[in-house]
Write a protein that holds these residues in place. Structure first.
Motif, short mmCIF file in Angstrom:
data_model
loop_
_atom_site.label_atom_id
_atom_site.label_comp_id
_atom_site.label_asym_id
_atom_site.label_seq_id
_atom_site.Cartn_x
_atom_site.Cartn_y
_atom_site.Cartn_z
N TYR A 176 42.20 27.84 56.81
CA TYR A 176 42.18 28.71 55.63
C TYR A 176 40.80 29.29 55.42
CZ TYR A 176 39.64 25.04 53.20
OH TYR A 176 38.67 24.14 52.83
N CYS A 177 40.75 30.33 54.61
CA CYS A 177 39.50 30.88 54.12
C CYS A 177 39.74 31.49 52.75
CB CYS A 177 38.93 31.92 55.07
SG CYS A 177 37.43 32.73 54.45
N PHE A 178 38.94 31.10 51.77
CA PHE A 178 38.93 31.73 50.45
C PHE A 178 37.57 32.38 50.24
CE2 PHE A 178 42.12 28.37 49.85
CZ PHE A 178 43.17 29.13 49.36
N ASP A 179 37.58 33.54 49.58
CA ASP A 179 36.31 34.18 49.27
C ASP A 179 35.72 33.62 47.98
OD1 ASP A 179 37.54 35.46 47.08
OD2 ASP A 179 37.68 37.40 48.09
N ALA A 180 34.60 34.15 47.55
CA ALA A 180 33.88 33.61 46.40
C ALA A 180 34.63 33.77 45.09
CB ALA A 180 32.51 34.27 46.29
N ASN A 181 35.65 34.62 45.07
CA ASN A 181 36.49 34.78 43.87
C ASN A 181 37.74 33.92 43.91
OD1 ASN A 181 34.82 36.87 42.73
ND2 ASN A 181 35.66 38.27 44.27
N GLY A 182 37.89 33.12 44.97
CA GLY A 182 39.08 32.30 45.12
C GLY A 182 40.27 33.06 45.69
N GLU A 183 40.03 34.27 46.19
CA GLU A 183 41.09 35.04 46.82
C GLU A 183 41.24 34.61 48.27
OE1 GLU A 183 43.07 37.18 45.28
OE2 GLU A 183 42.00 36.88 43.38
#
Length: 207
Positions: A176-183
């Motif tokens: 997985y990967c989430f960005d800094a906004n949790g998207e």
């Protein structure tokens, strides 16, 4: 920075890592699962230097307890982060990025347990084997998203393609990967293809 996410099969050697390094000359680094290196650390350092790549993941000291350790090797083949599992979260600045490193179930047992948590650019989360249930998969994805939001940082995780936890007959490979906004940049279940993530553009390609 372009990071290759491996979901290798369990092996005693690190042949799969060397193959990925040889086949992807344009990447900057590789993220591999907890324990993948086993005790082949010096060989990994040699590969990092040979291919001029950053290596981030985990290895084992089989005669110690806990046996699992976090590791980050720079392009020169030097170990710049090495810590025992369940100790304080370690951070390292490398090539302009402040990177944190958590191992497998530290995600749910202690989260980010360090003091130096300002300005984190990336948290890397090497996972051992696959999830033992759909519920665990959902829980870990939820916790990863929470960490991304709490620390305003990208977080990336990857597990082995095979193996099970304590003999469970269920094993769900996860990445997985989430960005800094949790998207979600991506969330992978039972899809063990190699991915290359461009951290800046948040684009993912498969190989």
């Amino acid at each position: 920075m372009k990071l290759l996410l491996m979901q290798p099969k369990l092996e005693k050697t690190i042949v799969q890592l060397e193959n990925e390094l040889r086949d992807h000359p344009s990447i900057d680094g590789v993220i591999f699962p907890e324990g993948y290196l086993n005790e082949n650390v010096q060989q990994a350092c040699s590969l990092a230097k040979k291919y001029s790549k950053i290596l981030i993941g985990g290895y084992r000291r089989l005669n110690e307890s806990p046996k699992d350790r976090a590791i980050l090797i720079n392009r020169s083949g030097d170990i710049v982060l090495d810590r025992i599992k369940y100790s304080q979260t370690a951070f390292i600045s490398i090539e302009g990025l402040k990177i944190g490193h958590i191992l497998c179930d530290e995600l749910v047992r202690q989260g980010v347990a360090g003091q130096d948590t300002c300005g984190i650019d990336l948290i890397v989360h090497p996972i051992g084997v696959g999830m033992f249930s759909e519920e665990q998969f959902d829980e870990w994805i939820h916790e990863a998203r929470k960490i991304a939001v709490a620390y305003n940082t990208m977080i990336i995780g990857t597990s082995h393609a095979d193996g099970s936890f304590r003999g469970s007959d269920v094993s769900i490979p996860i990445a997985y990967c989430f960005d800094a906004n949790g998207e979600a940049v991506f969330v992978s279940k039972n899809d063990v293809r190699t991915r290359v993530l461009d951290v800046l553009t948040k684009t993912v390609t498969f190989s």
